[in-house]
Design an enzyme around this catalytic site. Sequence first.
Site, PDB file in Angstrom:
ATOM      1  N   HIS A  23       4.800  -1.103  -2.693  1.00 53.58           N
ATOM      2  CA  HIS A  23       5.579  -2.199  -2.123  1.00 53.58           C
ATOM      3  C   HIS A  23       6.405  -2.843  -3.235  1.00 53.58           C
ATOM      4  CE1 HIS A  23       6.583  -5.806   0.158  1.00 53.58           C
ATOM      5  NE2 HIS A  23       6.242  -5.107   1.226  1.00 53.58           N
ATOM      6  N   ASP A  56       1.902  -0.529   6.464  1.00 52.51           N
ATOM      7  CA  ASP A  56       2.141   0.660   7.276  1.00 52.51           C
ATOM      8  C   ASP A  56       1.025   1.691   7.187  1.00 52.51           C
ATOM      9  OD1 ASP A  56       4.538  -0.152   8.359  1.00 52.51           O
ATOM     10  OD2 ASP A  56       5.693   0.527   6.648  1.00 52.51           O
TER      11      ASP A  56
END
Length: 382
Positions: free
Chosen positions: A264, A318
């Site tokens: 991320h 996710d």
Amino acid sequence: MLPSRDYVRVLDVLRKGLEDIAVKETSITYIDGKMGRLFYRGYSIFDLAELSSFEEVSFLLWKNKLPNIRELETFKKTMAEQREVPGQILEYLAKIDPSSNPMDVLRTTVSMMGTADRSDSDNFEKSIRLTSKIPTIITSFHRIRAGLSPVQPDSSLTHASNFLYMLTGQKPSEVEEKTMDVVLILHADHEMNASTFACLVIASTLSDIYSSVIGGISALKGPLHGAANSEALKMFLEIGSPDNVEEYVYKRLSRKERLMGFGHRIYKTYDPRALILRSYADKITSVKGNRNLYEIARKIEEIAVRSLGQKGIYPNVDFYSGLVFYSLGFSPEFFPTVFASSRVVGWTAQVMEYLNDNRLIRPKAIYVGDIEKSYVPIEDRS
Ligand code: ACO
């Protein structure tokens, strides 16, 4: 005469990906990427996931306060009343190629909604309309693709419960409803991500909110953003058994291929949303009998964190959301649309906040080509 290239380079700072560039002040969402914490309007995501509901979180993000009992009841009723979509959208869904990408279909139908909306409603009212109708569009297309008829929304159900009801035609169990509610809460906003920025760029030209949301959907579609959830689930299915995980992960990393659902731009530790979703994935896969996929995911996580953790790469939202969506009955191609159905709250909240102090977003590029070239007539070109 333009300044020399070296001179331009000294004056301009190139920030590829706009990393660490702030484009607005916000009181909506705060991400603490170092400690793995996330707050909506100051409230911890852990508390909101456990104690709140998607409707309450939507009110909070849009209105900057937790509603009281009366406000929440009125708000839930207003949202529930807005679930039906115009007939022309259902006709379109029945006619299009069923193999169309669901994100393309969502983008097109939101555009149709925008074209049909001639009301003088404000952006808040339009945001409610969008948030309430998008699940009807998603589930209708999901069912049409499976050869089934769309299910009419039921205004007596909560947003999460109705979403699953329109998907399967069955009222969900308590654990299914809570899981769906939590997954929607966790996706509702995430500060200045790619899709939200796309919305703001459009809003800053004083275009309309439907156009902004279409931009958000388009940006979310990509595998580096909202489509990583389906890629992660496909990876679990491809691996097939926890025994195959080790070989698969090491092979993939040795080929310098990314593991979907990891890494991320802001979190350099566990994404708190992944931690919350992991426990819901644990619960829902126990109920739904696809435990094997959860065990595969856990083993990937264990090996990947051991190999990539020192680089600050951990599971993101996710990684487990795909498994949760799948367990709730969504097909993988639809996962990004479910993400969008929740993020539309954040997109519109961020747009409304930005418009309070609008400034046209117009960055610049550093020119690295030549200038003052001689124009060569076409017949003289080699
Ligand atoms: N698997 C393996 N290695 C990775 C991964 C990954 N998922 N993500 C980053 N890395 C490695 C890169 O190879 C790079 O290594 P290097 O320094 O040895 O070359 C290093 O980590 C830094 O990578 P960057 O691409 O610079 O990191 P960035 O902050 O730009 O990337 C991103 C963030 C795009 C999300 C990235 O981690 C990625 O591609 N992840 C997979 C896709 C994904 O899960 N997307 C969903 C993000 S969350 C969301 O949008 C809701």
